[in-house]
Every structure is written in structure tokens, then in C-alpha cells.
Write an enzyme that holds these catalytic residues in place. Structure first.
Site, PDB file in Angstrom:
ATOM      1  N   CYS A 188      46.574 -11.177  16.121  1.00  0.00           N
ATOM      2  CA  CYS A 188      45.297 -12.156  15.857  1.00  0.00           C
ATOM      3  C   CYS A 188      44.417 -11.489  14.813  1.00  0.00           C
ATOM      4  O   CYS A 188      44.732 -10.412  14.286  1.00  0.00           O
ATOM      5  CB  CYS A 188      44.655 -12.452  17.222  1.00  0.00           C
ATOM      6  SG  CYS A 188      44.017 -10.812  17.847  1.00  0.00           S
ATOM      7  N   ASP A 204      43.980 -30.097 -10.815  1.00  0.00           N
ATOM      8  CA  ASP A 204      44.917 -30.063 -12.189  1.00  0.00           C
ATOM      9  C   ASP A 204      45.195 -31.478 -12.350  1.00  0.00           C
ATOM     10  O   ASP A 204      45.000 -32.396 -11.680  1.00  0.00           O
ATOM     11  CB  ASP A 204      46.127 -29.333 -11.583  1.00  0.00           C
ATOM     12  CG  ASP A 204      46.947 -29.099 -12.881  1.00  0.00           C
ATOM     13  OD1 ASP A 204      46.818 -28.769 -13.793  1.00  0.00           O
ATOM     14  OD2 ASP A 204      48.329 -29.607 -12.626  1.00  0.00           O
ATOM     15  N   ASP A 248      49.767 -28.431  -8.728  1.00  0.00           N
ATOM     16  CA  ASP A 248      51.149 -28.625  -8.624  1.00  0.00           C
ATOM     17  C   ASP A 248      52.113 -27.582  -9.284  1.00  0.00           C
ATOM     18  O   ASP A 248      53.151 -27.304  -8.849  1.00  0.00           O
ATOM     19  CB  ASP A 248      51.645 -30.088  -9.037  1.00  0.00           C
ATOM     20  CG  ASP A 248      52.033 -30.349 -10.437  1.00  0.00           C
ATOM     21  OD1 ASP A 248      50.979 -29.635 -11.184  1.00  0.00           O
ATOM     22  OD2 ASP A 248      53.023 -30.641 -11.016  1.00  0.00           O
ATOM     23  N   ASP A 297      49.572 -22.989 -11.431  1.00  0.00           N
ATOM     24  CA  ASP A 297      48.280 -23.395 -10.402  1.00  0.00           C
ATOM     25  C   ASP A 297      48.498 -22.751  -9.359  1.00  0.00           C
ATOM     26  O   ASP A 297      47.468 -22.476  -8.663  1.00  0.00           O
ATOM     27  CB  ASP A 297      48.339 -24.856 -10.076  1.00  0.00           C
ATOM     28  CG  ASP A 297      48.151 -25.685 -11.306  1.00  0.00           C
ATOM     29  OD1 ASP A 297      47.005 -25.413 -11.983  1.00  0.00           O
ATOM     30  OD2 ASP A 297      48.861 -26.839 -11.482  1.00  0.00           O
TER      31      ASP A 297
END
Length: 736
Positions: A31, A439, A627, A631
């Protein structure tokens, strides 16, 4: 090999400034509290400048001043904290994570099977206690429950037991310690009660506890598993060797580390370019989506710059290397991705923060209850029963489910809206967004280019059909768009391709050509005039024999609902911006069409990162939607990120979520549902806290038996689950 036999100094890299660096894979991290403990523990060591743990990959990056501490000291410090470490190897980490996931799933199945059967037996006992069950029958049911619960708990509880014992060995507490204590004491007391033919046993409490907690643990594991793949995806783009041209013209394949700037490498058609450089000879087309995000192939000739990882599509090239391995643009993308991802991993989940404060309270309350009842004159067994009740009723089951329950429900709603989550805490970060950065290519526009139909570009049907048939023989995306638009089915015979120019064929004595303006005889002035009709389009030209060249415009169209979605987001108060690697003209056209005033074109990955960091420095919470491979670093650097399903694999892996289909509406839906999810998460956390504040006094006072404690604990879990399910009731509300 043990830690003492390994030469840890061999895994250390030393910078010219005298700073040592080592990457380690850390076992036992469950965690965010573990992450904080490790980073603080190492940072407290003399000479350590930075210690950062990636919660997803369990990769620990440590920097220290050479001479002030050592690699072995770092590893020993981790060991004292209760964590094992070994040199980081992505394949080893993946194998260990997959094995851990399979163990959790098996444990969950065993706990679920045991819980269902023990609960059936317990219901019979509860009913019999009210209607006069015989002692022998009750004992038989209790022993049958023990036969199911004891081995099931021993098997299903292994992940918690290992974690708890590691924590105790390091003289610390984590949330698994009270779980193990509660389950163990409940089982021990149940056996004692069964031996004494008591009316109640608490086997169902133990297995129910394990079942609910394993659900949360497995969900968390699956969320992390989906987010650790970006390094492997980007590694697939990187060549391991290069073909070097010797002075005598011969070719020799060598490792990238042996190639120096200034040397020439030979790149065959269909291969990826190994290193950044400049084309010396040859003409071809390159998939440069790594740099520009543009899906269309770019023509290259002598003097053109090319980059490692880009694909040489058409013809052989000779490239003079300008940057050695480790300094290429692809290496920079990799570093940006890793740095941004590690920075994002410092986000600490609300449930983990609450749980880290809650663990000491649970132990202290149970211990004081036991001692208090002993001091009051009660026997050890009665005092133990009350203490177990406190442990069970305060068990963090509801707290553990508070976040995963909402995640499961919202994940289903998001899926119906066309959004798939990759990251467990993406919902919380989506809810905080106030600025959205898009984008252009493949994000605001469709990934596949289409033929632009204009009145000026009307073409005879026969000419269109012939051009479409010739286009079938070309691999170029523009030609593919023309072939789709004309519904061409039958390619022409004897087609030849001139790399970087186009394709040609002979039909009935006439030469047909399809390709660039120069290849088909269209003058530059005429080409510019045609492009002026649609500034964001690209030109492809067809010529039939000695006839006039026929231009076709191909462009990537905006998604069908892009305007409506952008307006919806603007109305909801989000700041909007476009950051694109594409040319200025198409970016400006898209921004104007969508009404987005803030936009930038011709950006490289580092430029996008810089703009995102500037927005974050101004206090904005940024959602990046992109995409392309270029990017991917920006997707990882943003506060939260989305990627269309048509994106490259690296971009999908770096993003926190993926949206499906041709519509942009899932982006707005993700934001709307995330805000509702955050509200439900906070409600669940507050309920879990208030539940314990109310329930603990009753348990401490002895008004609650372990059975009632288990029921109350289960009821609290049901309440947070029902509150999560309530989100489905408002699924039809479409306001952001």
C-alpha cells in the site's frame, strides 16, 4: 543468491558529479503507507539524496553521495524495515506480480467457498438456538464449520500472515496485523467454544473477514497490473543492434553500444531506425509518429533528420548517426515516461491514509479492553471474548471496501460509456481536474484519414474509380483513404512503386500515376491553390496518361461529436487547450472549428511536458487526452490521462484510462462519473469512521458478542457497497 553474496556495487552507476544511483525491486509493498515508510526510512540515511518508490512496478530508485553510504547499506536498511530487495529486472518483477495475483485469486476463491458453506451451517445453528436444537447437533455443525473454516483460513490468510509477520519482525505495524490477530483469535475462541459445547462459535466471522478483504486486495492488484506495462511496450520499439557501413562499403551488424556518432548505418525497408541521425543517401517514407504524432508517412531524402524507433517504410537508407545509444529521442521518451510515472506514484489514496492512522487505534482499543475487563474481575475467557469483539467490529473491512466498491460500480458505468480504467486512483484524480489538454491527431480527429469532398474537387466518377483501383496497390495512408472513399475492389495489374513519390501502372497503353504533386506533374502554384481550399488537408494527385492532373484532398476529420463535447466541457467550466506535434495549419483549423483559443503546434514530447508542468505550477489539475507515442510522456506527466483505443500501445499503457469508439463524449462522461465517484468514496470513508466511533464503545462495554461484531462488520460492508451501487441510479444523468 542471497543478499550477502551479491556484489551490490556492481549494480551502481556513478555520475560525473559523484552521485551514485541504483534501481531495486522491492518485495512486500502492499500500500501507499509502505511506500512512504520506505522513502522516509532511506531518506533519513546520511548521504541519501533521493529515494523514490514506484507503487505500480515496485521499482525503487535511490541516489546518494558516493562515499557517505553504500549500496549494501541501502539494502540492509530495507531489510531492517521488513522489505526484501533485489536488482530491478522488469521480467522478474512481472513474474513475481503475476504469481502474487494468482495466489490472491486462489485465496479469494477458497475464502468465498468456505464463507458460503460456513454461513449455511451457522444459519442452521442460529435458527436452532431459537427453536431448541440439541447440543449434539449444534456441536456437530460447529465441528463441521471448523473442518471447513480452519484449513480455508490457513490457506486464504497467507498473504496477510506474511505481510503481518514481516511488519512485526521490523518492529512496525500495518493493517494486516489486526486482521491476522482478529482472525486467529476468532478461530481459537471458536474452537474453545466448540470444545465447551457453547451456543456460539465464530468461524463464519473469520472467513467472512478474509473474503471481503481479499476482494479489495485483488482489485487493487489488478489495477496496478494494468499500469506497469509501458516500459515493456516502448522497449519493443528499440533496436538492440545496428548495421554499420564500413569504409570499404561492407556491412556489419554490431551492438548499439559500439556505434559512435559520425558512423553510417544501413537501414533496410521495413526496419526500425536504430539511432538518431541524418539521411546520407536514399529516398524513402518514414512513420514519424514518435516525433510528430502524425499517422501519415513522411517522405525523407538526403539531409533529412530521422529518429530512433521510427519505421522505415519504403526503401533502403544510409543514415549518419548524430546521437549514440542512450541519448536518442526514444531514450528521452523512455526517461520522461519513467520520471513522470514515478512522480505520479506519490499520490496517496484516501483509504490508505485513513488505514495507516487506524491500525494503532485498533490494537490499542483491543488491548485496553482485555486489560480493563481483567482488572474488573472478569475471567480471561470473557475478557478475550470482549477483546475479540472489539477487534472484529473495528476490523477495517468497510474501510477497505470504501474505495474498491465504488471503483467496481463506476468501472461498470464507465465501460457502458466506452471508458476502460487502467489505474486504481484515476477516478479520484479525474474528479479534481479543472483543465483539459487535447492532442489533435487521432484524439480530436479520427485516427484514419478520409477523402475531403468539396464542390471544387468534384471529379468524374470514372476517373475516381480508376484512381481508387490504382490506390489499392499503395501502402500509403493517403492512398488507402482514396481507395476506401471510392469503394475500390480490384487493383490494377503490373503496378510499380517509386519510394517517396507514388505508384504507377500502364493501362491500355496509358501510364497512370498516383502520388505526390511533382510525381504527377502538378505545379507548385496549382498545388498551393488546391490546398488553400482546405488548409488542414494533405494532397494526393492522380494522372491518366497525358491528361490533366487530378488532385484529391485527404484530411483527418474531427470526431463526429467533437464540437458538442468540447462545448459541454466548456460549459462545465473546464479550461481547454490543444498541444499537438502536427503542422500549424491543421491545428489552427481544428482549434477554430472547436472554439478553443489556446493551442500550440509542432511540439515535441519535451515541449508538451514543459507546458503541462507550467499549468500544474499555476495550480491547475490537468487531464491530458492523447494517442501518439509522442504523447506518452505527457500522458504520464499529467495529473490524469485518457487515450483513445486506437492509440499506440505505449500511449495506452501510460494513460490512466482508454476510451472506445469514434466519439469524444466518453471523455466528458469519465469526468462526470469521476465526480460522482469521489462523492461516494468520501461518504463511504466518513461512514466507516463514524461506524467505528459508534460501535467501539458498545463493544468495549461488552454489549457485543463476536457474532454480533461479525454481523455489524458485515453490515458496515454491505452499507458501503449499497452506497456504491446507488451510483447506478443516476447513470442516466448526463450533466458533467
Amino acid at each position: 543468491m542471497s543478499a550477502h553474496e551479491r556484489d551490490w556495487d556492481a549494480f551502481v552507476t556513478l555520475s560525473p558529479e559523484g552521485v551514485a544511483h541504483m534501481d531495486l525491486a522491492v518485495e512486500g509493498v502492499t500500500c501507499a503507507a509502505c511506500m512512504v515508510e520506505i522513502e522516509r526510512g532511506l531518506s533519513a540515511r546520511e548521504g541519501v539524496e533521493r529515494a523514490r518508490l514506484n507503487l505500480t512496478s515496485h521499482r525503487l530508485a535511490v541516489d546518494w553521495k558516493a562515499g557517505e553510504t553504500s549500496a549494501e547499506t541501502i539494502v540492509e536498511t530495507l531489510s531492517r524495515l521488513g522489505y526484501r530487495a533485489h536488482p530491478f529486472d522488469p521480467a522478474t518483477v512481472r513474474a513475481q506480480a503475476d504469481a502474487s495475483g494468482k495466489e490472491l485469486l486462489r485465496s479469494l476463491a477458497v475464502a468465498g467457498f468456505a464463507m458460503m458453506n460456513v454461513m449455511l451451517l451457522s444459519v442452521s445453528v442460529w435458527s436452532g438456538n431459537a427453536s431448541g436444537i440439541s447440543a449434539e447437533t449444534r456441536d456437530f455443525f460447529h465441528w463441521l464449520s471448523a473442518l471447513i473454516a480452519l484449513p480455508a483460513a490457513a490457506y486464504a490468510g497467507r498473504p496477510f500472515v506474511r505481510s503481518a509477520f514481516s511488519a512485526l519482525a521490523a518492529r512496525r505495524l500495518n493493517m494486516d496485523v489486526p486482521i491476522v490477530i482478529g482472525v486467529t483469535l476468532a478461530l481459537f475462541l471458536s474452537v474453545m467454544q466448540t470444545l465447551q459445547s457453547a451456543h456460539h462459535a465464530y468461524f463464519e466471522s473469520a472467513v467472512m473477514l478474509l473474503f471481503f478483504l481479499l476482494i479489495g486486495r485483488y482489485l487493487d492488484h489488478m489495477m496496478r497490473r494494468r499500469t506497469r506495462d509501458f516500459a515493456e511496450n516502448i522497449a519493443a520499439l528499440k533496436a538492440e543492434t545496428a548495421v554499420v557501413m564500413r569504409p570499404d562499403g561492407s556491412l556489419r551488424e554490431v551492438p548499439l553500444s559500439k556505434v559512435e556518432p559520425g558512423q553510417e548505418i544501413f537501414v533496410r525497408a521495413g526496419e526500425r531506425i536504430a539511432l538518431d541521425g541524418v539521411v546520407e543517401s536514399g529516398t524513402s517514407e518514414i512513420d514519424q509518429s514518435l516525433v510528430t504524432g502524425e499517422t501519415a508517412l513522411a517522405g525523407v531524402a538526403p539531409g533529412a533528420r530521422v529518429y530512433a524507433g521510427t519505421l522505415n517504410a519504403s526503401a533502403n537508407l544510409v543514415v549518419r548517426v548524430t546521437l549514440a545509444s542512450g541519448a536518442t529521442l526514444l531514450d528521452e521518451v523512455t526517461r520522461l515516461l519513467e520520471t513522470a510515472s514515478q512522480a505520479k506514484s506519490r499520490y496517496v489514496r484516501l483509504a490508505d491514509r485513513a488505514a495507516s492512522l487506524y491500525s494503532p487505534f485498533v490494537h490499542l482499543a483491543a488491548l485496553l479492553t482485555f486489560l480493563g475487563w481483567l482488572a474488573a474481575g472478569a475471567g480471561w475467557q470473557q475478557a478475550l471474548v470482549v477483546a475479540i469483539s472489539v477487534l472484529i467490529i473495528t476490523c477495517p473491512c468497510a474501510l477497505g471496501l470504501a474505495i474498491p466498491a465504488v471503483q467496481v460500480v463506476i468501472s461498470g458505468l464507465l465501460f457502458r460509456s466506452g471508458v476502460l480504467l487502467h489505474s486504481g486512483d484515476a477516478l479520484e484524480r479525474l474528479a479534481e481536474v479543472d483543465t483539459i489538454v487535447f492532442d489533435k491527431t487521432g484524439t480530436l480527429t479520427l485516427a484514419v484519414p478520409e477523402l475531403v469532398e468539396t464542390e471544387e474537387a468534384e471529379v468524374d466518377a470514372g476517373v475516381r474509380a480508376l484512381a481508387g483501383r490504382l490506390a489499392l496497390s499503395s501502402r500509403h495512408p493517403l492512398a488507402a483513404a482514396l481507395a476506401r472513399a471510392t469503394d475500390a475492389q480490384q487493383p490494377l495489374d503490373d503496378v510499380s512503386e517509386e519510394p517517396g513519390a507514388g505508384v504507377k501502372a500502364v493501362l491500355e497503353g496509358r501510364e497512370l500515376r498516383l502520388g505526390s504533386a511533382a510525381f504527377c506533374g502538378l505545379s507548385e502554384d496549382d498545388a498551393e491553390e488546391v490546398l488553400a481550399r482546405c488548409p488542414g488537408a494533405t494532397l494526393i494527385v492522380f494522372r491518366d496518361g497525358e491528361g490533366a492532373p487530378v488532385p484529391f484532398l485527404v484530411a483527418q476529420r474531427l470526431r463526429p461529436d467533437a464540437r458538442a463535447t468540447v462545448e459541454r466541457l466548456r460549459t462545465a467550466g473546464y479550461g481547454l487547450e490543444i498541444l499537438s506535434g502536427d503542422r500549424e495549419a491543421p491545428v489552427a483549423e481544428a482549434a477554430t472549428a472547436l472554439g478553443i483559443d489556446a493551442w500550440s503546434a509542432s511540439l515535441k514530447p519535451a515541449d508538451k511536458i514543459a507546458r503541462l508542468e507550467a499549468l500544474k505550477a499555476q495550480g491547475h489539475k490537468v487531464l491530458m487526452v492523447g494517442d501518439g507515442l509522442n504523447d506518452a510522456p505527457a500522458l504520464a506527466a499529467a495529473n490524469v490521462s485518457l487515450s483513445p483505443v486506437t492509440a499506440v500501445h505505449v500511449a495506452q499503457a501510460a494513460a490512466d484510462a482508454v476510451f472506445l469508439g469514434d466519439r469524444l463524449a466518453p471523455v466528458a462522461e469519465a469526468l462526470r462519473l469521476a465526480r460522482r465517484a469521489r462523492g461516494a468514496m468520501m461518504q463511504n470513508l466518513w461512514f466507516s469512521t463514524l461506524y467505528n466511533l459508534v460501535a467501539v464503545p458498545f463493544a468495549v462495554a461488552g454489549f457485543v458478542t463476536p457474532l454480533l461484531a461479525a454481523l455489524a462488520m458485515s453490515l458496515s460492508s454491505v452499507v458501503v457497497t449499497l452506497n456504491a451501487l446507488r451510483l447506478r441510479l443516476g447513470a442516466s444523468d448526463r450533466s458533467v
